[in-house]
Design a protein around this motif. Structure first.
Motif, short mmCIF file in Angstrom:
data_model
loop_
_atom_site.label_atom_id
_atom_site.label_comp_id
_atom_site.label_asym_id
_atom_site.label_seq_id
_atom_site.Cartn_x
_atom_site.Cartn_y
_atom_site.Cartn_z
N VAL A 20 -5.92 -1.81 -2.24
CA VAL A 20 -6.19 -0.79 -3.25
C VAL A 20 -6.19 -1.36 -4.66
CG1 VAL A 20 -5.38 1.37 -4.25
CG2 VAL A 20 -5.24 1.03 -1.78
N VAL A 21 -5.10 -1.96 -5.08
CA VAL A 21 -4.93 -2.32 -6.49
C VAL A 21 -5.89 -3.42 -6.92
CG1 VAL A 21 -3.28 -3.20 -8.18
CG2 VAL A 21 -2.53 -1.57 -6.44
N ILE A 22 -5.88 -4.53 -6.23
CA ILE A 22 -6.72 -5.66 -6.63
C ILE A 22 -8.21 -5.36 -6.47
CG2 ILE A 22 -7.22 -8.10 -6.19
CD1 ILE A 22 -4.23 -8.40 -5.51
N PRO A 23 -8.66 -4.72 -5.37
CA PRO A 23 -10.08 -4.37 -5.30
C PRO A 23 -10.55 -3.44 -6.41
CG PRO A 23 -9.15 -4.32 -3.12
CD PRO A 23 -8.01 -4.51 -4.07
N LEU A 24 -9.74 -2.46 -6.79
CA LEU A 24 -10.14 -1.59 -7.90
C LEU A 24 -10.21 -2.36 -9.21
CD1 LEU A 24 -8.28 1.74 -7.12
CD2 LEU A 24 -10.73 1.27 -6.98
N PHE A 25 -9.28 -3.29 -9.41
CA PHE A 25 -9.34 -4.14 -10.60
C PHE A 25 -10.60 -5.00 -10.59
CE2 PHE A 25 -8.52 -8.28 -12.55
CZ PHE A 25 -8.34 -7.88 -13.86
N LEU A 26 -10.96 -5.54 -9.43
CA LEU A 26 -12.19 -6.34 -9.34
C LEU A 26 -13.43 -5.51 -9.65
CD1 LEU A 26 -11.65 -8.64 -6.24
CD2 LEU A 26 -12.06 -9.34 -8.59
#
Length: 81
Positions: free
Chosen positions: A28-34
């Protein structure tokens, strides 16, 4: 009569919590940041930055594919082409 939460050792609960936190970060967190990063910098990225982002896309692909149906990353200003 013990509850289920009291029957499980605290170390086990910590491990389960750590797995949950890592899973949430990975999916969730890292993919949304990407997605945010690529949307902001797509036209101004340098070669090395683009290479690094592509590597992260490869690494976090499962999380990115979860959000793909819900995000629209068409560049603004394109109009109806």
């Amino acid at each position: 009569m013990e509850t289920l939460l009291n029957a499980i050792p605290q170390e086990t609960l910590l491990v389960i919590g750590a797995y949950g936190a890592l899973g949430a970060a990975y999916l969730v967190v890292i993919p949304l940041f990407l997605y945010f990063w690529m949307n902001r910098r797509w036209t101004v990225m340098g070669k090395l930055e683009r290479l690094g982002i592509y590597g992260l896309v490869f690494l976090f692909f499962p999380g990115l594919i979860l959000f793909a149906p819900f995000l629209n990353l068409r560049m603004s200003g394109q109009g109806d082409v």
